[in-house]
Enzyme design. Structure first.
Site, PDB file in Angstrom:
ATOM      1  N   ASP A 170      11.117   1.784  -2.025  1.00  0.00           N
ATOM      2  CA  ASP A 170      10.531   2.127  -0.541  1.00  0.00           C
ATOM      3  C   ASP A 170       9.276   2.814  -0.822  1.00  0.00           C
ATOM      4  OD1 ASP A 170      11.174   2.142   2.538  1.00  0.00           O
ATOM      5  OD2 ASP A 170      10.452   4.066   2.140  1.00  0.00           O
ATOM      6  N   TYR A 176       2.719   6.856   5.540  1.00  0.00           N
ATOM      7  CA  TYR A 176       2.335   5.581   6.367  1.00  0.00           C
ATOM      8  C   TYR A 176       0.793   5.712   6.953  1.00  0.00           C
ATOM      9  CZ  TYR A 176       7.317   4.793   6.594  1.00  0.00           C
ATOM     10  OH  TYR A 176       8.765   4.717   5.986  1.00  0.00           O
ATOM     11  N   HIS A 189      18.279  -3.113   2.478  1.00  0.00           N
ATOM     12  CA  HIS A 189      17.093  -2.299   2.067  1.00  0.00           C
ATOM     13  C   HIS A 189      17.560  -1.030   0.928  1.00  0.00           C
ATOM     14  CE1 HIS A 189      13.108  -0.283   1.878  1.00  0.00           C
ATOM     15  NE2 HIS A 189      13.873   0.827   2.496  1.00  0.00           N
TER      16      HIS A 189
END
Length: 285
Positions: A104, A209, A265
């Site tokens: 991730d 992010y 995921h």
């Protein structure tokens, strides 16, 4: 995931920049393997695989800057800066070279580390994440499963909405992206929610992010000189697995990997045995 491992775990905390200290858990002996977690997790993500990896490697499971027991400064969350600080941790721990495994957000940082420190990262594994600057990146926001990319990049509003509701947010985030719904216990969710609720942690992890535009710009430059080290790209069959080898091959010339069957995921928690087999065949001992 508590510290339920048979390997002896040593907690370390090293200052790697004037305002940044990185916490990590170290176990085992042998060639160094750094493990970099994703959102909304901490080093505990790697608990299912630490015992096995520590039999042949020095495992360094890091709390990324902004998470866990690492610092949570106001700035510096582009992945190149984070990679430089991780390389400082490598030096502090006395390793000349490292193998790096990232999932991730940790996969994004792992690529930046390999791209900017080509003499010290000898092998790279990237698990279930799109790389900023890949060809698909400009269209990724149309994918409803990455709604959180745009949400997290808003300034202040996500912190306002999440604060006080950390458990619900973390639980939804983990369970909605899993194929194996037994991968996380309520205790696991509580552990991550507590870490996420620490002062500064929501803001800091969302900054990962908010740095995506800078990361994409940096990576488009890096991929003009593709990595030549071995790269393992793995993803869940029901998430990034079908696309991950082609995508990572934009950034490296020696990429292998593919999909982990019946997996979402969270590849480490959902299918730890498959991850261990892949790493055993990939990492230097």
């Amino acid at each position: 995931m508590s510290e339920n491992t048979s390997a002896k775990l040593h907690h370390v905390l090293h200052r790697v920049a004037p305002d940044v200290s990185l916490h990590a858990v170290v176990a085992g002996a042998g060639p160094a393997v750094f493990l970099l977690h994703g959102f909304p997790q901490t080093w505990h993500e790697w608990t299912p695989v630490i015992d096995e990896l520590a039999q042949h490697h020095t495992v360094v499971a890091v709390d990324l800057k902004g998470a866990g027991n690492s610092s949570k400064p106001l700035i510096g969350y582009d992945k190149v800066t984070m990679a430089a600080e991780l390389d400082g941790l490598r030096q502090a721990l006395g390793f000349e070279t490292v193998q790096v495994v990232g999932h991730d957000i940790g996969g994004m940082v792992a690529y930046a580390w390999a791209a900017t420190h080509r003499d010290t990262v000898t092998r790279l594994a990237i698990f279930d994440v799109p790389i900023p600057g890949a060809e698909l990146w400009d269209t990724i926001y149309a994918d409803p499963t990455v709604w959180h990319f745009a949400f997290h990049q808003n300034r202040d509003l996500p912190e306002f909405l999440i604060s006080g509701r950390e458990y619900g947010y973390v639980e939804s985030f983990l369970r909605n992206r899993a194929t194996n719904h037994g991968a996380f216990t309520d205790r696991d969710v509580e552990l991550y929610a507590r870490a996420f609720a620490q002062p500064g942690a929501i803001r800091s992890t969302l900054e990962w992010y908010r740095a995506f535009e800078r990361d994409a710009e940096d990576n488009r430059k890096f991929k003009q000189e593709p990595l030549t080290i071995p790269v393992l790209a793995l993803g869940g069959e029901n998430r990034w697995g079908p696309k991950i080898v082609d995508m990572v091959s934009e950034f490296g010339s020696n990429v292998t990997g593919g999909s982990i069957p019946d997996c979402g995921h969270w590849v480490v928690e959902e299918r730890p045995n498959a991850v261990l087999v892949a790493l055993a065949n990939f990492l230097d001992r």
